[in-house]
Design a protein around this motif. Structure first.
Motif, mmCIF file in Angstrom:
data_model
loop_
_atom_site.group_PDB
_atom_site.id
_atom_site.type_symbol
_atom_site.label_atom_id
_atom_site.label_comp_id
_atom_site.label_asym_id
_atom_site.label_seq_id
_atom_site.Cartn_x
_atom_site.Cartn_y
_atom_site.Cartn_z
ATOM 1 N N LYS A 11 0.957 -1.293 0.115
ATOM 2 C CA LYS A 11 -0.175 -0.069 -0.045
ATOM 3 C C LYS A 11 1.096 1.410 0.072
ATOM 4 O O LYS A 11 1.906 1.260 0.272
ATOM 5 C CB LYS A 11 -1.038 -0.159 1.292
ATOM 6 C CG LYS A 11 -1.931 -1.145 1.195
ATOM 7 C CD LYS A 11 -2.863 -1.126 2.226
ATOM 8 C CE LYS A 11 -4.105 -2.213 2.271
ATOM 9 N NZ LYS A 11 -4.834 -2.076 3.253
ATOM 10 N N TYR A 51 -12.501 -1.972 -3.594
ATOM 11 C CA TYR A 51 -13.019 -2.069 -2.249
ATOM 12 C C TYR A 51 -14.579 -1.962 -2.364
ATOM 13 O O TYR A 51 -15.202 -1.868 -1.146
ATOM 14 C CB TYR A 51 -12.462 -1.146 -1.349
ATOM 15 C CG TYR A 51 -11.035 -1.541 -0.960
ATOM 16 C CD1 TYR A 51 -10.808 -2.701 -0.235
ATOM 17 C CD2 TYR A 51 -9.958 -1.005 -1.239
ATOM 18 C CE1 TYR A 51 -9.753 -2.917 0.279
ATOM 19 C CE2 TYR A 51 -8.641 -0.902 -0.816
ATOM 20 C CZ TYR A 51 -8.581 -2.260 -0.172
ATOM 21 O OH TYR A 51 -7.088 -2.655 0.277
ATOM 22 N N HIS A 54 -16.678 -2.991 0.700
ATOM 23 C CA HIS A 54 -17.013 -2.113 1.908
ATOM 24 C C HIS A 54 -17.659 -0.716 1.458
ATOM 25 O O HIS A 54 -17.240 -0.084 2.514
ATOM 26 C CB HIS A 54 -15.435 -1.737 2.160
ATOM 27 C CG HIS A 54 -14.535 -3.149 2.643
ATOM 28 N ND1 HIS A 54 -15.036 -3.875 3.584
ATOM 29 C CD2 HIS A 54 -13.260 -3.499 2.107
ATOM 30 C CE1 HIS A 54 -14.140 -4.871 3.698
ATOM 31 N NE2 HIS A 54 -13.131 -4.550 2.967
ATOM 32 N N ARG A 57 -19.338 0.816 4.446
ATOM 33 C CA ARG A 57 -18.769 0.807 5.683
ATOM 34 C C ARG A 57 -18.073 2.438 5.800
ATOM 35 O O ARG A 57 -17.898 3.274 5.147
ATOM 36 C CB ARG A 57 -17.347 0.145 5.609
ATOM 37 C CG ARG A 57 -17.434 -1.238 5.268
ATOM 38 C CD ARG A 57 -18.527 -1.935 6.509
ATOM 39 N NE ARG A 57 -17.498 -2.389 7.646
ATOM 40 C CZ ARG A 57 -16.606 -3.349 7.652
ATOM 41 N NH1 ARG A 57 -16.393 -4.417 6.876
ATOM 42 N NH2 ARG A 57 -15.713 -3.769 8.493
ATOM 43 N N PHE A 59 -15.550 3.697 6.945
ATOM 44 C CA PHE A 59 -14.127 4.115 6.410
ATOM 45 C C PHE A 59 -14.040 4.014 5.137
ATOM 46 O O PHE A 59 -12.819 4.447 4.589
ATOM 47 C CB PHE A 59 -13.091 3.045 7.423
ATOM 48 C CG PHE A 59 -13.380 1.693 6.983
ATOM 49 C CD1 PHE A 59 -13.108 1.075 5.781
ATOM 50 C CD2 PHE A 59 -14.101 0.820 7.938
ATOM 51 C CE1 PHE A 59 -13.077 -0.260 5.641
ATOM 52 C CE2 PHE A 59 -14.159 -0.453 7.512
ATOM 53 C CZ PHE A 59 -13.750 -1.081 6.450
ATOM 54 N N LEU A 63 -10.650 5.142 3.021
ATOM 55 C CA LEU A 63 -9.698 4.041 2.668
ATOM 56 C C LEU A 63 -9.355 4.395 1.160
ATOM 57 O O LEU A 63 -8.325 4.180 0.486
ATOM 58 C CB LEU A 63 -10.569 2.812 2.611
ATOM 59 C CG LEU A 63 -10.013 1.531 1.952
ATOM 60 C CD1 LEU A 63 -8.696 1.133 2.604
ATOM 61 C CD2 LEU A 63 -11.261 0.453 1.957
ATOM 62 N N THR A 93 -5.604 -7.144 10.504
ATOM 63 C CA THR A 93 -5.800 -5.698 9.877
ATOM 64 C C THR A 93 -5.296 -4.612 10.727
ATOM 65 O O THR A 93 -4.524 -3.792 10.025
ATOM 66 C CB THR A 93 -7.280 -5.655 9.543
ATOM 67 O OG1 THR A 93 -7.592 -6.819 8.991
ATOM 68 C CG2 THR A 93 -7.554 -4.497 8.906
ATOM 69 N N ARG A 104 2.338 -6.409 9.538
ATOM 70 C CA ARG A 104 1.844 -5.299 9.795
ATOM 71 C C ARG A 104 2.260 -4.807 11.253
ATOM 72 O O ARG A 104 2.352 -3.711 11.665
ATOM 73 C CB ARG A 104 0.216 -5.526 9.799
ATOM 74 C CG ARG A 104 -0.490 -5.428 8.519
ATOM 75 C CD ARG A 104 -1.761 -6.074 8.401
ATOM 76 N NE ARG A 104 -2.267 -5.879 7.015
ATOM 77 C CZ ARG A 104 -3.248 -6.501 6.863
ATOM 78 N NH1 ARG A 104 -3.953 -7.455 7.469
ATOM 79 N NH2 ARG A 104 -4.027 -6.026 5.680
ATOM 80 N N ILE A 111 -4.611 1.150 11.085
ATOM 81 C CA ILE A 111 -5.472 0.174 10.584
ATOM 82 C C ILE A 111 -5.885 0.548 9.213
ATOM 83 O O ILE A 111 -5.962 -0.361 8.443
ATOM 84 C CB ILE A 111 -6.964 0.135 11.341
ATOM 85 C CG1 ILE A 111 -7.815 -1.191 11.089
ATOM 86 C CG2 ILE A 111 -7.647 1.356 11.469
ATOM 87 C CD1 ILE A 111 -8.926 -1.564 11.770
ATOM 88 N N GLU A 112 -5.787 1.956 9.004
ATOM 89 C CA GLU A 112 -5.909 2.094 7.477
ATOM 90 C C GLU A 112 -4.600 2.081 6.858
ATOM 91 O O GLU A 112 -4.315 1.356 5.386
ATOM 92 C CB GLU A 112 -6.364 3.798 7.296
ATOM 93 C CG GLU A 112 -6.379 3.970 5.937
ATOM 94 C CD GLU A 112 -7.157 5.501 6.015
ATOM 95 O OE1 GLU A 112 -8.198 5.833 5.965
ATOM 96 O OE2 GLU A 112 -6.222 6.449 6.067
ATOM 97 N N ASN A 114 -2.053 0.116 6.538
ATOM 98 C CA ASN A 114 -1.520 -1.120 7.136
ATOM 99 C C ASN A 114 -0.617 -2.085 6.049
ATOM 100 O O ASN A 114 -0.491 -2.857 6.273
ATOM 101 C CB ASN A 114 -2.689 -1.754 7.752
ATOM 102 C CG ASN A 114 -3.516 -2.358 6.795
ATOM 103 O OD1 ASN A 114 -3.700 -2.087 5.478
ATOM 104 N ND2 ASN A 114 -4.625 -3.248 6.969
ATOM 105 N N HIS A 117 -2.377 -5.737 1.795
ATOM 106 C CA HIS A 117 -3.749 -6.355 1.457
ATOM 107 C C HIS A 117 -3.480 -7.692 0.978
ATOM 108 O O HIS A 117 -2.528 -7.939 0.025
ATOM 109 C CB HIS A 117 -4.606 -5.518 0.448
ATOM 110 C CG HIS A 117 -5.738 -6.342 0.138
ATOM 111 N ND1 HIS A 117 -6.796 -6.402 0.830
ATOM 112 C CD2 HIS A 117 -5.910 -7.260 -1.111
ATOM 113 C CE1 HIS A 117 -7.671 -7.025 0.151
ATOM 114 N NE2 HIS A 117 -6.977 -7.581 -1.079
#
Ligand code: CMP
Length: 140
Positions: A11, A51, A54, A57, A59, A63, A93, A104, A111-112, A114, A117
């Motif tokens: 990421k 994504y 999600h 969600r 976030f 994200l 995560t 991680r 958490i974002e 991280n 993936h």
């Protein structure tokens, strides 16, 4: 054990800190083989599509914004039980909950942000792999 393939992403927090090699070393040391790899800049549309699961969600917007904030490295990893093995090597995560020795735990910022993936199951793995790679780009 069966030989599987899984989709991995390194990421923007990791590309920004120039630690993609360190992350890849962890993957390879664990027995995963990089059988396809590309460094790309995700667009907002592509990140939202990737994504999509999600999208409801809280976030989701952050994200997508984070995942488009810099380059990522997309990879196909291959190995015995590659899907579960990659998840084990990545760790939880939330880095605050990640086990010692995981990617991680060592590298994630939050958490974002991280760092990595990995696909969470066989169906997701095949969908996510074909999202980024055609079969002739994967060389085992
Ligand atoms: P990833 O495995 O890429 O899948 C979805 C991502 O959403 C996840 O890693 C996290 O980086 C990010 N995310 C941000 N906030 C949260 C949260 N509260 N719970 C789960 N995932 C989150």
């Amino acid at each position: 054990m069966s030989v599987e393939r899984t989709l991995s992403m390194i990421k923007p927090d990791a590309t920004r800190r120039n630690i993609t090699g360190k992350v890849i070393d962890r993957l390879e040391t664990a027995g995963l083989r990089v059988v396809a790899q590309r460094r790309i800049q995700l667009t907002k549309e592509r990140a939202e599509e990737f994504y999509g699961v999600h999208k409801e969600r809280p976030f989701f917007k952050d994200l997508v914004s984070f995942m488009t904030s810099g380059p990522i490295v997309v990879q196909v990893l291959e190995g015995d039980n590659a899907i579960a093995l990659n998840r084990e090597v990545m760790g939880a995560t939330n880095p605050a909950e990640a086990a010692e020795g995981t990617i991680r735990k060592e590298f994630a910022e939050s958490i974002e942000a991280n760092s990595v993936h990995g696909s969470d199951g066989p169906d997701t793995a095949s969908q996510e792999i074909s999202f980024f790679f055609s079969s002739d780009e994967i060389v085992g």
